[in-house]
Design a protein around this motif. Sequence first.
Motif, PDB file in Angstrom:
ATOM      1  N   PRO A 245      -5.048   5.569   7.516  1.00  0.00           N
ATOM      2  CA  PRO A 245      -6.312   6.116   8.219  1.00  0.00           C
ATOM      3  C   PRO A 245      -6.094   3.753   8.364  1.00  0.00           C
ATOM      4  CG  PRO A 245      -6.122   6.918   5.914  1.00  0.00           C
ATOM      5  CD  PRO A 245      -4.755   6.520   6.609  1.00  0.00           C
ATOM      6  N   GLN A 246      -5.302   3.230   7.956  1.00  0.00           N
ATOM      7  CA  GLN A 246      -5.766   1.542   7.487  1.00  0.00           C
ATOM      8  C   GLN A 246      -5.460   1.113   9.424  1.00  0.00           C
ATOM      9  OE1 GLN A 246      -5.230  -0.791   4.166  1.00  0.00           O
ATOM     10  NE2 GLN A 246      -4.462   1.292   3.655  1.00  0.00           N
TER      11      GLN A 246
ATOM     12  N   PHE B 143       0.471  -3.638  -8.755  1.00  0.00           N
ATOM     13  CA  PHE B 143       0.972  -4.620  -7.442  1.00  0.00           C
ATOM     14  C   PHE B 143      -0.085  -5.789  -7.189  1.00  0.00           C
ATOM     15  CE2 PHE B 143       1.992  -0.327  -6.511  1.00  0.00           C
ATOM     16  CZ  PHE B 143       3.693  -1.009  -6.342  1.00  0.00           C
TER      17      PHE B 143
ATOM     18  N   THR C  58       2.973  12.347   3.243  1.00  0.00           N
ATOM     19  CA  THR C  58       1.508  12.452   2.225  1.00  0.00           C
ATOM     20  C   THR C  58       0.809  10.835   2.318  1.00  0.00           C
ATOM     21  OG1 THR C  58       2.332  13.880   1.201  1.00  0.00           O
ATOM     22  CG2 THR C  58       0.141  12.406   0.395  1.00  0.00           C
ATOM     23  N   ALA C  59       2.088   9.616   1.782  1.00  0.00           N
ATOM     24  CA  ALA C  59       1.334   8.422   1.738  1.00  0.00           C
ATOM     25  C   ALA C  59       1.641   7.989   3.307  1.00  0.00           C
ATOM     26  CB  ALA C  59       2.958   7.019   1.442  1.00  0.00           C
TER      27      ALA C  59
ATOM     28  N   PHE D 205      -6.264   0.828  -2.539  1.00  0.00           N
ATOM     29  CA  PHE D 205      -6.288   1.316  -1.295  1.00  0.00           C
ATOM     30  C   PHE D 205      -7.681   1.485  -0.530  1.00  0.00           C
ATOM     31  CE2 PHE D 205      -3.894   4.690  -2.744  1.00  0.00           C
ATOM     32  CZ  PHE D 205      -2.652   4.066  -2.558  1.00  0.00           C
TER      33      PHE D 205
ATOM     34  N   ARG E 218       3.645   1.335  -0.950  1.00  0.00           N
ATOM     35  CA  ARG E 218       4.320   1.085  -2.285  1.00  0.00           C
ATOM     36  C   ARG E 218       3.705   1.763  -2.891  1.00  0.00           C
ATOM     37  NH1 ARG E 218       8.769  -4.220  -2.212  1.00  0.00           N
ATOM     38  NH2 ARG E 218      10.507  -3.461  -1.342  1.00  0.00           N
ATOM     39  N   ALA E 219       2.447   1.968  -2.925  1.00  0.00           N
ATOM     40  CA  ALA E 219       2.131   2.150  -4.261  1.00  0.00           C
ATOM     41  C   ALA E 219       1.314   3.784  -4.212  1.00  0.00           C
ATOM     42  CB  ALA E 219       0.321   1.159  -4.158  1.00  0.00           C
ATOM     43  N   ALA E 220       1.169   3.701  -2.624  1.00  0.00           N
ATOM     44  CA  ALA E 220       1.301   5.275  -3.187  1.00  0.00           C
ATOM     45  C   ALA E 220       2.738   5.937  -3.304  1.00  0.00           C
ATOM     46  CB  ALA E 220       1.113   5.566  -1.185  1.00  0.00           C
ATOM     47  N   ARG E 221       3.536   5.312  -3.000  1.00  0.00           N
ATOM     48  CA  ARG E 221       4.749   6.575  -3.283  1.00  0.00           C
ATOM     49  C   ARG E 221       4.894   6.119  -4.928  1.00  0.00           C
ATOM     50  NH1 ARG E 221       9.785   6.558  -0.395  1.00  0.00           N
ATOM     51  NH2 ARG E 221       9.689   8.652  -1.190  1.00  0.00           N
TER      52      ARG E 221
ATOM     53  N   ARG F  32      -2.215   9.646   3.635  1.00  0.00           N
ATOM     54  CA  ARG F  32      -3.419   9.297   3.885  1.00  0.00           C
ATOM     55  C   ARG F  32      -3.831   7.770   3.456  1.00  0.00           C
ATOM     56  NH1 ARG F  32      -5.171  12.613  -0.781  1.00  0.00           N
ATOM     57  NH2 ARG F  32      -6.728  11.284  -0.462  1.00  0.00           N
ATOM     58  N   VAL F  33      -2.875   6.805   3.378  1.00  0.00           N
ATOM     59  CA  VAL F  33      -2.864   5.683   3.105  1.00  0.00           C
ATOM     60  C   VAL F  33      -2.774   4.735   4.058  1.00  0.00           C
ATOM     61  CG1 VAL F  33      -2.151   3.444   1.557  1.00  0.00           C
ATOM     62  CG2 VAL F  33      -2.451   6.097   0.749  1.00  0.00           C
TER      63      VAL F  33
ATOM     64  N   PHE G  19      -6.273   9.590  -6.529  1.00  0.00           N
ATOM     65  CA  PHE G  19      -5.334  10.039  -5.496  1.00  0.00           C
ATOM     66  C   PHE G  19      -3.827  10.415  -6.237  1.00  0.00           C
ATOM     67  CE2 PHE G  19      -1.242   8.416  -3.532  1.00  0.00           C
ATOM     68  CZ  PHE G  19      -1.100   9.299  -2.287  1.00  0.00           C
TER      69      PHE G  19
ATOM     70  N   ALA H  15       3.136  10.092  -4.289  1.00  0.00           N
ATOM     71  CA  ALA H  15       2.894  10.835  -2.775  1.00  0.00           C
ATOM     72  C   ALA H  15       4.342  10.610  -2.391  1.00  0.00           C
ATOM     73  CB  ALA H  15       1.474   9.979  -2.249  1.00  0.00           C
TER      74      ALA H  15
ATOM     75  N   TYR I 235       1.133  -0.757  -0.100  1.00  0.00           N
ATOM     76  CA  TYR I 235      -0.080   0.055   0.298  1.00  0.00           C
ATOM     77  C   TYR I 235       0.694   1.288  -0.337  1.00  0.00           C
ATOM     78  CZ  TYR I 235      -4.308  -2.508   0.790  1.00  0.00           C
ATOM     79  OH  TYR I 235      -5.351  -3.451   0.799  1.00  0.00           O
TER      80      TYR I 235
ATOM     81  N   PHE J 215      12.062   0.843  -5.215  1.00  0.00           N
ATOM     82  CA  PHE J 215      12.124   0.709  -4.037  1.00  0.00           C
ATOM     83  C   PHE J 215      13.290  -0.114  -3.531  1.00  0.00           C
ATOM     84  CE2 PHE J 215       7.400   0.811  -5.632  1.00  0.00           C
ATOM     85  CZ  PHE J 215       7.111   1.944  -4.829  1.00  0.00           C
TER      86      PHE J 215
ATOM     87  N   HIS K 173      -9.709   1.934   2.043  1.00  0.00           N
ATOM     88  CA  HIS K 173     -10.784   3.202   2.917  1.00  0.00           C
ATOM     89  C   HIS K 173     -10.757   3.682   2.034  1.00  0.00           C
ATOM     90  CE1 HIS K 173      -6.208   4.088   3.123  1.00  0.00           C
ATOM     91  NE2 HIS K 173      -7.028   5.679   3.160  1.00  0.00           N
TER      92      HIS K 173
END
Lengths: 423, 372
Positions: free
Chosen positions: A341-342, B91, A333-334, B97, A322-325, A337-338, B108, A329, A320, B62, B99
């Motif tokens: 919240p979880q 992925f 921010t990642a 996400f 990694r996806a945001a980055r 926002r990601v 996003f 983001a 998650y 990464f 939520h």
Amino acid sequence: MSDVTADAGPSGPLLAADGTPLKKKLAQTTRQAKIRALLLTAPLVVFLLAGFVFPIGQMLWRSIHNPAFSDVLPNLAVALKTWDGGGVPGEDIFEIAVADLKQSREDRSIGRAATRVNYELPGSRSLFTSTARKVNKIDGPPYKEKLIELDKDWDDPVLWSILKRVSNDYTASFYLSAVDRKYDVNGNIVSEAEVQQIYVKLFMRTFWMSALITFLCFLLAFPVSYLLSVLPLRTSNLLMILVLLPFWTSLLVRTTAWIAMLQSEGVVNDILVTTGLVGDENRAQLIYNQTGTIIAMTHILLPFMILPLYSVMKTIPPSYMRAARSLGANSLTAFRRVYFPQTVPGIAAGTLLVFILSIGFYITPALVGGQDGQMISNLIAFHMQSSLNWSLAAALGGILLASVLILYWLYNKLVGVDNLKFG
Amino acid sequence: MSGTGSGKSSTFVEFVNVQKSYDGETLVVKNLNLQIQRGEFLTMLGPSGSGKTTTLMMLAGFEMATHGDILLDGQPINHVPPHKRGIGMVFQNYALFPHMTVAENLAFPLEVRGMGQAEREEKVQRVLDMVELGSFGARMPAQLSGGQQQRVAVARALVFDPELVLMDEPLGALDKNLREQMQYEIKHIHENLGVTVVYVTHDQSEALTMSDRIAVFNDGVIQQLAAPAVLYEKPENAFCAAFIGENNKLNGTVTSATKTSVKVKLETGETVTALPVNISGKKGETTTLSLRPERVTVNPRSKSLPNMFEGIVQEVIYLGDHIRTRLDIAGHDDFIVKIPNSAAHPALNPGTKVKVGWSAEDCRALDAVASA
């Protein structure tokens, strides 16, 4: 070619192969599983009833039901109930009073009734005990005159209006006391004199300190839980043992260890003085006050925050973030926002757990709290053990219980209980 | 097709002597050199632990390369953080996400780029329409089926118009039918948008279906980099031959060799004429012969093929479009022949003898591997 098992008439119920209704058949086959489930839980249900529901129910009952007066002076209690009140009653009631007092002298039970009246009218205890000692001198009428001769307080209308009130076994006066209120002579609810107002303040302090402790736990636990959740299993298991270690040590030992650490000649102050941060003459007062309670309780309750947080974070795949980055983001921010919240279900569970545990905490504030670090449970314990005013203790406990339930309800509204994750 | 001669302008991604080690003792990626053309669909194919995902993660930012340079559009990106690389990524488990709604997920990347709301909504809708999920914007990811989630993940990786999209086994979680359908959809999206795609999978049929070129990874090294057809028809080494498609292996030693043909003596004494591919040609060299099952002719006319053998039928499996027959030939009882299910196909029964043959060009002499 009709299939028997699925052969249902246009209106009739679905039948099983042997002709019995399918619903009935299903109930038959599942009955055994249900009985087994019941048997498996039965010991716990019995234990909970006997060890939890019953005692708590009894305690709450005690907070509104106190029969001390009517037990000791039963006839007087009955007579007072029919008395219309106002002023001082007449000869008939005094006669019953004298008879009951004589009986109570024989039973040596007047103390209980005296204590009960004393809760409502402080300082009245000796009136009963001394009268009971001398009541045998009264051998005939006029009872009213003779009793007032023994102690002129018996002529006080305030006393009698209170006696009429306590003759009723059911009373809200303990709950009133628990929120610094009382009945005045006329039966109106008024505030306690300012110097005697302690409970509301103490409740407020308990909630405030619990909130602060919960917040501190959250601040400390969040990064640790995150680290635990991302480390390789071997390392995180080792660290987890360190987190759980306090669980395996006695609460008393841990609290005492904090005394050794925090007292004015203790480790922390010695280090502060040695390093010259603090002069020897003004060592910091870190214990036997609120600071001590907050430090020690934060430490003790920390695992209850870490565990739910960890268990939630563990389930958040690193992909998650990694996806945001990869979507553009930056780390902050990642996270905001990601990731964050979880973790909310874990935060909700942890804060609820720690807050509820801390508003009922007893040993630690008792040992390191000093005067201003006491919490409401310490006062409940005081009324249970020292003042023996169990009804007031029960009323305080009842309010505590009610506030936890309200809190839980609020939480359910805001977060949703099915969103909580304890592990 | 190696790309070296295609000129600087068309090379979009370049790995130069890249090495990667996690523990300082073993190299997961060994001296990787790879050039990916602009607009190309390149698949990294290999078994797990072969270094393909690590390579992808280095490209995404990464993982840090232990040695060497990764160039994106000519610029070294080793020290560019992932969020500044502008690379879209899909992925393995979609990483939608949970939520956020589908639309929020898609918005996003636009939001963090500071795009205005109106433009954002328009782009989100356009990309949703592209993956045929136009009315699903308000749903939560958990309310979507696996295939729909997959499409959202693809849409999210494309919505900010990246020039390069990475896909890490994106179809692994789908069932077979859906997977095949998604292969075509992704392929079409690639063709329509012209983005460069680097795709990682361990599924060879997926790689063959979708790719312009396939880089076969094993043991941290690219074994072969070629177009699907070339890779299948002309594997350069025993690993590629075995990994891609089905393959009969015959081990033997070289007895004589010319540039175009080699005689190999099998362990049981028979001699096979084969095409030298990955051998030095020295006499006595051990080699593995690779032969595709569909290139074996059953009951050939005598003398029509250089290699003619008699085998005993061990097993016959009916597979609809073809019949898979296992033979015992020259001491190998795992010799597979695929016989097309046509009216003319010979009826074979276990235990009967059958003549088979194959041409020298179809039998490729590769580096030796231990016989399985």
